[in-house]
Design a protein around this motif. Structure first.
Motif, mmCIF file in Angstrom:
data_model
loop_
_atom_site.group_PDB
_atom_site.id
_atom_site.type_symbol
_atom_site.label_atom_id
_atom_site.label_comp_id
_atom_site.label_asym_id
_atom_site.label_seq_id
_atom_site.Cartn_x
_atom_site.Cartn_y
_atom_site.Cartn_z
ATOM 1 N N GLN A 6 78.773 26.360 85.400
ATOM 2 C CA GLN A 6 79.136 25.525 84.251
ATOM 3 C C GLN A 6 78.207 24.322 84.182
ATOM 4 O O GLN A 6 77.934 23.670 85.189
ATOM 5 N N ARG A 9 78.194 19.345 84.710
ATOM 6 C CA ARG A 9 79.393 19.137 85.522
ATOM 7 C C ARG A 9 80.201 17.957 84.993
ATOM 8 O O ARG A 9 81.431 17.937 85.099
ATOM 9 N N TYR A 10 79.497 16.991 84.446
ATOM 10 C CA TYR A 10 80.152 15.811 83.871
ATOM 11 C C TYR A 10 79.541 15.573 82.492
ATOM 12 O O TYR A 10 78.326 15.585 82.348
ATOM 13 N N MET A 88 89.391 18.247 82.430
ATOM 14 C CA MET A 88 88.492 19.184 83.115
ATOM 15 C C MET A 88 88.556 20.499 82.339
ATOM 16 O O MET A 88 89.647 20.978 82.015
ATOM 17 N N LEU A 90 87.596 24.400 82.527
ATOM 18 C CA LEU A 90 87.264 25.451 83.486
ATOM 19 C C LEU A 90 86.924 26.747 82.755
ATOM 20 O O LEU A 90 87.652 27.164 81.857
ATOM 21 N N PHE A 106 86.356 31.508 88.956
ATOM 22 C CA PHE A 106 86.229 30.261 88.218
ATOM 23 C C PHE A 106 84.905 29.574 88.509
ATOM 24 O O PHE A 106 84.377 29.633 89.626
ATOM 25 N N GLY A 107 84.408 28.888 87.482
ATOM 26 C CA GLY A 107 83.308 27.963 87.689
ATOM 27 C C GLY A 107 83.842 26.646 88.237
ATOM 28 O O GLY A 107 85.067 26.460 88.343
ATOM 29 N N PRO A 108 82.940 25.711 88.539
ATOM 30 C CA PRO A 108 83.357 24.437 89.141
ATOM 31 C C PRO A 108 83.975 23.473 88.136
ATOM 32 O O PRO A 108 84.576 22.476 88.533
ATOM 33 N N GLY A 109 83.841 23.792 86.846
ATOM 34 C CA GLY A 109 84.442 22.927 85.839
ATOM 35 C C GLY A 109 83.475 21.897 85.291
ATOM 36 O O GLY A 109 82.487 21.532 85.937
ATOM 37 N N ALA B 41 86.292 18.988 93.347
ATOM 38 C CA ALA B 41 84.981 19.210 92.730
ATOM 39 C C ALA B 41 84.572 20.685 92.720
ATOM 40 O O ALA B 41 83.396 21.002 92.504
ATOM 41 N N GLU B 42 85.518 21.593 92.959
ATOM 42 C CA GLU B 42 85.240 23.011 92.863
ATOM 43 C C GLU B 42 86.272 23.659 91.955
ATOM 44 O O GLU B 42 87.356 23.125 91.739
ATOM 45 N N GLY B 43 85.918 24.838 91.443
ATOM 46 C CA GLY B 43 86.896 25.584 90.679
ATOM 47 C C GLY B 43 87.869 26.296 91.602
ATOM 48 O O GLY B 43 87.615 26.465 92.790
ATOM 49 N N PRO B 44 89.008 26.727 91.062
ATOM 50 C CA PRO B 44 89.966 27.480 91.887
ATOM 51 C C PRO B 44 89.333 28.770 92.407
ATOM 52 O O PRO B 44 88.540 29.410 91.700
#
Lengths: 115, 112
Positions: A6, A9-10, A88, A90, A106-109, B41-44
């Protein structure tokens, strides 16, 4: 490594200024999802694609749109972000969607801030 | 309408002891349940799942129990390790719908 990525990230945007979040996957999964997660709340499904078929959740605001130009990429467009859209976001993928042995990756968001 | 509920926002357990995380659901149509673990800081990340045709599924230190009549599932971690400290989400699905409903998560802290 195969994964869900993703970018960014921010993300910081201004109230009302359109923003696009991106998600890419190297897993070649046919289903891609977008979730919104606010602090201390459950991830909330916004929509998902099964291949090119778009499935919108009934309570997803019209302000949120999505595009999936190919298997690998999926975008979340927020047309006019409001302060309540800070969250956030996701992205997730799955390949056996809807079966009893499915799981999501999932990605890290992307954390979105709206000023 | 929260169809999947994790009523304990946090849990602290001593290293080596058992951690039990609980999840309740209201929709009797759910037939597939998953647990995810999330680090900051990670996704599930997927941990373990169970189909409604079973009442127990084990994977190493992790066991999920499903009580369909009570609409309740639990995740047992034995023995708990400091690296297990994370937020744990349960999720539920109706097969064929491609939709997963998540709980709000339980933050587990394993104390060394």
């Amino acid at each position: 490594d195969a994964m869900v990525i993703q970018n960014p990230r921010y993300q910081v945007t201004q109230f009302g200024k359109p923003v696009t979040l991106s998600c890419s996957q190297t897993l070649n999964h046919n289903v891609m999802y977008w979730y919104q997660q606010k602090s201390s709340q459950a991830p909330k499904l916004l929509f998902h694609y099964y291949d090119k078929d778009f499935n919108n959740e009934a309570d997803t605001p019209d302000n949120f749109q999505s595009r999936r130009p190919n298997t690998s990429f999926c975008f979340l467009d927020i047309r006019s972000p409001g302060l309540g859209d800070a969250a956030m976001y996701l992205c997730a993928t799955s390949t056996l969607a809807g079966t009893s042995t499915d799981t999501q990756y999932f990605g890290p968001g992307t954390r979105l801030t709206v000023l | 309408d929260q169809q999947v509920k994790q009523n304990s926002p946090s849990l602290s357990v001593q290293e080596g002891r058992i951690s039990i995380l609980n999840c309740d659901y209201t929709n009797s149509m759910f037939d597939y349940f998953l647990w995810y673990k999330k680090y900051p800081a990670e996704g599930p990340t997927f941990l373990i799942s169970i189909s409604s045709i079973k009442d127990k599924n084990e994977d190493g230190r992790f066991t999920v129990f499903l009580n369909k009549s009570a609409k309740h599932l639990s995740l047992h971690i034995v023995p708990s390790q400091p690296g297990d400290s994370a937020v744990y989400f349960c999720a539920a699905s109706v097969s064929g719908t491609y939709k997963y409903i998540f709980g709000t998560g339980t933050r587990l802290k394993v104390l060394a």
